[in-house]
Design a protein around this motif. Structure first.
Motif, short mmCIF file in Angstrom:
data_model
loop_
_atom_site.label_atom_id
_atom_site.label_comp_id
_atom_site.label_asym_id
_atom_site.label_seq_id
_atom_site.Cartn_x
_atom_site.Cartn_y
_atom_site.Cartn_z
N ILE A 194 0.86 -1.17 0.00
CA ILE A 194 0.00 0.00 0.00
C ILE A 194 0.90 1.22 0.00
O ILE A 194 1.99 1.19 0.56
N SER A 195 0.43 2.28 -0.65
CA SER A 195 1.19 3.52 -0.63
C SER A 195 0.57 4.47 0.38
O SER A 195 -0.59 4.87 0.23
N PHE A 196 1.35 4.83 1.39
CA PHE A 196 0.85 5.75 2.40
C PHE A 196 0.42 7.08 1.77
O PHE A 196 -0.44 7.76 2.29
N SER A 197 1.03 7.43 0.65
CA SER A 197 0.79 8.74 0.05
C SER A 197 -0.69 8.98 -0.24
O SER A 197 -1.13 10.13 -0.27
N TYR A 198 -1.44 7.93 -0.44
CA TYR A 198 -2.84 8.06 -0.84
C TYR A 198 -3.82 7.78 0.29
O TYR A 198 -5.02 7.64 0.06
N ASN A 199 -3.29 7.68 1.51
CA ASN A 199 -4.13 7.25 2.62
C ASN A 199 -3.98 8.14 3.84
O ASN A 199 -2.90 8.68 4.10
N THR A 200 -5.08 8.26 4.57
CA THR A 200 -5.00 8.81 5.91
C THR A 200 -4.45 7.74 6.83
O THR A 200 -4.78 6.56 6.69
N ILE A 201 -3.58 8.14 7.73
CA ILE A 201 -2.97 7.21 8.67
C ILE A 201 -3.47 7.53 10.08
O ILE A 201 -3.54 8.69 10.47
N GLY A 202 -3.79 6.49 10.80
CA GLY A 202 -4.27 6.71 12.16
C GLY A 202 -3.70 5.70 13.13
O GLY A 202 -3.28 4.60 12.75
N TRP A 203 -3.67 6.11 14.38
CA TRP A 203 -3.33 5.21 15.49
C TRP A 203 -4.57 5.09 16.37
O TRP A 203 -5.17 6.11 16.75
N TYR A 204 -4.92 3.86 16.70
CA TYR A 204 -6.02 3.56 17.60
C TYR A 204 -5.45 2.81 18.80
O TYR A 204 -4.34 2.30 18.76
N ARG A 205 -6.25 2.72 19.83
CA ARG A 205 -5.86 1.88 20.95
C ARG A 205 -7.08 1.20 21.54
O ARG A 205 -8.21 1.68 21.42
N GLN A 206 -6.83 0.07 22.18
CA GLN A 206 -7.90 -0.68 22.84
C GLN A 206 -7.38 -1.22 24.16
O GLN A 206 -6.44 -2.02 24.19
N GLU A 266 -10.47 2.91 20.28
CA GLU A 266 -10.70 4.34 20.13
C GLU A 266 -9.58 4.98 19.32
O GLU A 266 -8.42 4.54 19.39
N LEU A 267 -9.93 6.03 18.60
CA LEU A 267 -8.94 6.75 17.82
C LEU A 267 -8.07 7.60 18.73
O LEU A 267 -8.57 8.33 19.57
N VAL A 268 -6.77 7.49 18.52
CA VAL A 268 -5.81 8.28 19.28
C VAL A 268 -5.40 9.52 18.49
O VAL A 268 -5.44 10.64 18.98
N ALA A 269 -5.02 9.30 17.23
CA ALA A 269 -4.57 10.41 16.39
C ALA A 269 -4.62 9.97 14.94
O ALA A 269 -4.50 8.78 14.64
N SER A 270 -4.79 10.95 14.05
CA SER A 270 -4.76 10.65 12.63
C SER A 270 -4.12 11.82 11.89
O SER A 270 -4.09 12.95 12.39
N ILE A 271 -3.63 11.50 10.70
CA ILE A 271 -3.04 12.53 9.85
C ILE A 271 -3.42 12.22 8.41
O ILE A 271 -3.26 11.10 7.94
N THR A 272 -3.95 13.23 7.72
CA THR A 272 -4.40 13.02 6.35
C THR A 272 -3.23 13.17 5.37
O THR A 272 -2.10 13.48 5.76
N THR A 273 -3.55 12.98 4.11
CA THR A 273 -2.52 13.09 3.06
C THR A 273 -1.99 14.51 2.93
O THR A 273 -0.90 14.71 2.40
N VAL A 274 -2.76 15.49 3.40
CA VAL A 274 -2.31 16.88 3.34
C VAL A 274 -1.89 17.38 4.71
O VAL A 274 -1.87 18.57 4.99
#
Length: 115
Positions: free
Chosen positions: A27-39, A46-54
Motif C-alpha cells: 500500500i502507498s501511504f501517500s494516498y491514505n489517511t494514517i491513524g493510530w487507535y488503541r484498545q 478508540e482513535l488516538v490520532a490521525s493525519i491526512t494526506t495533506v
C-alpha cells in the motif's frame, strides 16, 4: 497483500516516553489517511490520532499535547511519539490506513505504563 506492522511497544514507567512505528507494504501511504487507535482491556477501540494526506491532524482530547503523529511517505512509515505516558494509556495500539482502497489494520503492539 497489504501489511501494516507496528513496533516499539513495551513497558514504561509513568512519565516516560515511547515511539511506535508502523511500517507498511502493499500500500502507498501517500494516498491514505494514517491513524493510530488503541484498545484497553474491556473497552472499545478508540482513535488516538490521525493525519491526512495533506497533513491535517486530529488528536483525541486525552492525548493532546502529549502524543504526536508523524508520517514519512517516502519510507511508507508512520510513527506515534508518546510522551508523559500515564497508566491509563495502557492498551494495545493499532496502526490503520484508510482511503479509496478501504481500511487496513496492523496486528497491534502492547503498551504498558506502570505507576
Amino acid at each position: 497483500q497489504v501489511r501494516l506492522v507496528e513496533s516499539g511497544g513495551g513497558l514504561v514507567q509513568a512519565g516516560g516516553s515511547l515511539r511506535l512505528s508502523c511500517a507498511a507494504s502493499g500500500i502507498s501511504f501517500s494516498y491514505n489517511t494514517i491513524g493510530w487507535y488503541r484498545q484497553a482491556p474491556g473497552k472499545q477501540r478508540e482513535l488516538v490520532a490521525s493525519i491526512t494526506t495533506v497533513h491535517s491532524f486530529n488528536y483525541a482530547d486525552f492525548v493532546k499535547g502529549r502524543f504526536t503523529i508523524i508520517r514519512d511517505d517516502a519510507k511508507n512509515t508512520a510513527y506515534l511519539q508518546m510522551n508523559s505516558l500515564q497508566p491509563e494509556d495502557t492498551a494495545v495500539y493499532y496502526c490503520s490506513a484508510w482511503g479509496r482502497g478501504g481500511q487496513y489494520w496492523g496486528q497491534g503492539t502492547q503498551v504498558t505504563v506502570s505507576s
